[in-house]
Design a protein around this motif. Structure first.
Motif, PDB file in Angstrom:
ATOM      1  N   VAL A   1      27.870  55.691  64.220  1.00 42.59           N
ATOM      2  CA  VAL A   1      28.927  54.965  63.502  1.00 42.59           C
ATOM      3  C   VAL A   1      28.490  54.627  62.085  1.00 42.59           C
ATOM      4  O   VAL A   1      29.174  54.933  61.110  1.00 42.59           O
ATOM      5  CB  VAL A   1      29.341  53.681  64.258  1.00 42.59           C
ATOM      6  N   PHE A   2      27.314  53.963  61.948  1.00 43.64           N
ATOM      7  CA  PHE A   2      26.868  53.497  60.633  1.00 43.64           C
ATOM      8  C   PHE A   2      25.912  54.469  59.938  1.00 43.64           C
ATOM      9  O   PHE A   2      25.747  54.416  58.723  1.00 43.64           O
ATOM     10  CB  PHE A   2      26.164  52.140  60.756  1.00 43.64           C
ATOM     11  N   GLY A   3      25.249  55.322  60.722  1.00 44.98           N
ATOM     12  CA  GLY A   3      24.168  56.144  60.174  1.00 44.98           C
ATOM     13  C   GLY A   3      24.556  56.982  58.969  1.00 44.98           C
ATOM     14  O   GLY A   3      23.785  57.101  58.020  1.00 44.98           O
ATOM     15  N   GLY A   4      25.758  57.550  58.989  1.00 40.21           N
ATOM     16  CA  GLY A   4      26.174  58.405  57.887  1.00 40.21           C
ATOM     17  C   GLY A   4      26.383  57.668  56.583  1.00 40.21           C
ATOM     18  O   GLY A   4      26.388  58.276  55.510  1.00 40.21           O
ATOM     19  N   ALA A   5      26.562  56.346  56.648  1.00 43.07           N
ATOM     20  CA  ALA A   5      26.822  55.552  55.441  1.00 43.07           C
ATOM     21  C   ALA A   5      25.572  54.849  54.926  1.00 43.07           C
ATOM     22  O   ALA A   5      25.626  54.185  53.897  1.00 43.07           O
ATOM     23  CB  ALA A   5      27.903  54.505  55.740  1.00 43.07           C
ATOM     24  N   ILE A   6      24.450  54.990  55.634  1.00 39.08           N
ATOM     25  CA  ILE A   6      23.229  54.293  55.250  1.00 39.08           C
ATOM     26  C   ILE A   6      22.290  55.252  54.539  1.00 39.08           C
ATOM     27  O   ILE A   6      21.947  56.317  55.075  1.00 39.08           O
ATOM     28  CB  ILE A   6      22.529  53.682  56.484  1.00 39.08           C
ATOM     29  N   ASP A   7      21.870  54.877  53.337  1.00 41.97           N
ATOM     30  CA  ASP A   7      20.949  55.691  52.551  1.00 41.97           C
ATOM     31  C   ASP A   7      19.551  55.097  52.678  1.00 41.97           C
ATOM     32  O   ASP A   7      19.280  54.006  52.196  1.00 41.97           O
ATOM     33  CB  ASP A   7      21.375  55.707  51.083  1.00 41.97           C
ATOM     34  N   THR A   8      18.668  55.809  53.360  1.00 45.13           N
ATOM     35  CA  THR A   8      17.302  55.308  53.561  1.00 45.13           C
ATOM     36  C   THR A   8      16.355  55.763  52.454  1.00 45.13           C
ATOM     37  O   THR A   8      15.203  55.351  52.430  1.00 45.13           O
ATOM     38  CB  THR A   8      16.754  55.778  54.916  1.00 45.13           C
ATOM     39  N   GLY A   9      16.841  56.620  51.570  1.00 49.35           N
ATOM     40  CA  GLY A   9      15.999  57.101  50.487  1.00 49.35           C
ATOM     41  C   GLY A   9      14.972  58.133  50.917  1.00 49.35           C
ATOM     42  O   GLY A   9      14.032  58.432  50.175  1.00 49.35           O
ATOM     43  N   SER A  10      15.120  58.700  52.115  1.00 50.49           N
ATOM     44  CA  SER A  10      14.191  59.716  52.600  1.00 50.49           C
ATOM     45  C   SER A  10      14.982  60.872  53.197  1.00 50.49           C
ATOM     46  O   SER A  10      16.184  60.771  53.427  1.00 50.49           O
ATOM     47  CB  SER A  10      13.244  59.128  53.653  1.00 50.49           C
TER      48      SER A  10
END
Length: 254
Positions: free
Chosen positions: A44-53
Motif C-alpha cells: 500500500v505505502f511502499g510505492g510512495a516511500i523514497d528510501t534513497g536506495s
C-alpha cells in the motif's frame, strides 16, 4: 549459573514451553501484527516511500519489522509472569528445593524460544514477499545475535513489568511504546526526511543503530560504527533491566 540453577531452569522452561504448545495462539498472535504491517507498507505505502536506495522496500523495512515482532512478543512474557505471581505459583516454588532465580530465567528462555519461532515465521513470509539478502553465513549469525540480545534486553524489561503490575492489562501495556518506537527511527523511512526535533530523536535512539546495523548485514555491506553503538545500547539496557528485575524479585519473595 551453577549446575543446580541450570537444571532447575531447564525443568521450569520445559513447563512453560508445554503451556505454549498447548496454546500456540501466542506465537501466531505475535507474528500476525508484523506480517500485517509488512503487507500494508509494502503493497500500500511502499510505492510512495523514497528510501534513497536501490534496494526493494521489503529489504529496507524488514529489520524494523523484526524488532516489532520482538516487542509484540514480550507482552506475553509479562502476562505469564503476572499470572504466576497472582496464582501463587511462586510461593509454591519457594517451598520446593529449587534455585529461586530459575523461576525468572525459565520465563526469559521461554520468551526467547517463542519469539525466535515468531521471527522465523515473519522472515518466511518476507521471503515469499520478495525479501532477498546478500548476507554471508557470519552476517546471518550477527543478525541472529543482535535479535537475541534485543529479545533478552526487552524480556528483562517485561519481567520488571510482570513483577510490578497490579492488573493483567498493566502487565502488558508497557510494550505499546516499545512497539511504536521503530516508527520513530530509520526502520521505515530515512531520518533525513523527518522534521528537525523528530529527526534528532530518531537518530539518537537505540532502534536506529540496531536497524541500520541489521540492514547493512542483510545487504552484505560494511556496518561501520553502527554495530558498536547498537551493542552498547543493547548490553546497557540488558544489564540495567536485569539488575532492576532481580532487585524487585528479591523484594517480592523476601
Amino acid at each position: 549459573m551453577t549446575t543446580h540453577v541450570v537444571s532447575d531452569t531447564g525443568v521450569l522452561t520445559g513447563r512453560s514451553l508445554r503451556h505454549i504448545l498447548r496454546s500456540p495462539d501466542t506465537i501466531i498472535t505475535t507474528a500476525v501484527t508484523p506480517i500485517a504491517l509488512m503487507l500494508l507498507f509494502v503493497y500500500v505505502f511502499g510505492g510512495a516511500i523514497d528510501t534513497g536506495s536501490q534496494e526493494s522496500y521489503i529489504d529496507y523495512m524488514l529489520p524494523g519489522i523484526l524488532l516489532i515482532t520482538i516487542a509484540s512478543g514480550i507482552a506475553y512474557t509479562a502476562y505469564r509472569l503476572f499470572l504466576d505471581m497472582q496464582g501463587g505459583i511462586f510461593e509454591r516454588f519457594q517451598s520446593m528445593p529449587i534455585a529461586r532465580s530459575s523461576v525468572l530465567w525459565a520465563h526469559v528462555f521461554t520468551s526467547l524460544v517463542a519469539i525466535l519461532v515468531s521471527i522465523a515465521v515473519v522472515i518466511g513470509v518476507a521471503l515469499l514477499m520478495g525479501f532477498r539478502t546478500g548476507a554471508s553465513f557470519f552476517g546471518w549469525l550477527a543478525v541472529i545475535g543482535i535479535l537475541i540480545l534485543f529479545t533478552l534486553a526487552l524480556t528483562w524489561i517485561a519481567v520488571i513489568a510482570g513483577l510490578s503490575a497490579k492488573t493483567v492489562d498493566g502487565a502488558s501495556a508497557f510494550s505499546y511504546p516499545l512497539i511504536f518506537l521503530p516508527f520513530i527511527s530509520s526502520a521505515f523511512v530515512p531520518t533525513e526526511s523527518m522534521p528537525g526535533p523528530v529527526a534528532w530523536f530518531a537518530e539518537n535512539q537505540p532502534v536506529t543503530a540496531i536497524v541500520d546495523t541489521m540492514r547493512s548485514l542483510f545487504s552484505g555491506q560494511p556496518v561501520g560504527t553502527d554495530i558498536w553503538v547498537a551493542l552498547a545500547w543493547l548490553v546497557g539496557i540488558l544489564v540495567v533491566a536485569y539488575g532492576f528485575a532481580i532487585a524487585i524479585y528479591r523484594r517480592k519473595i523476601s
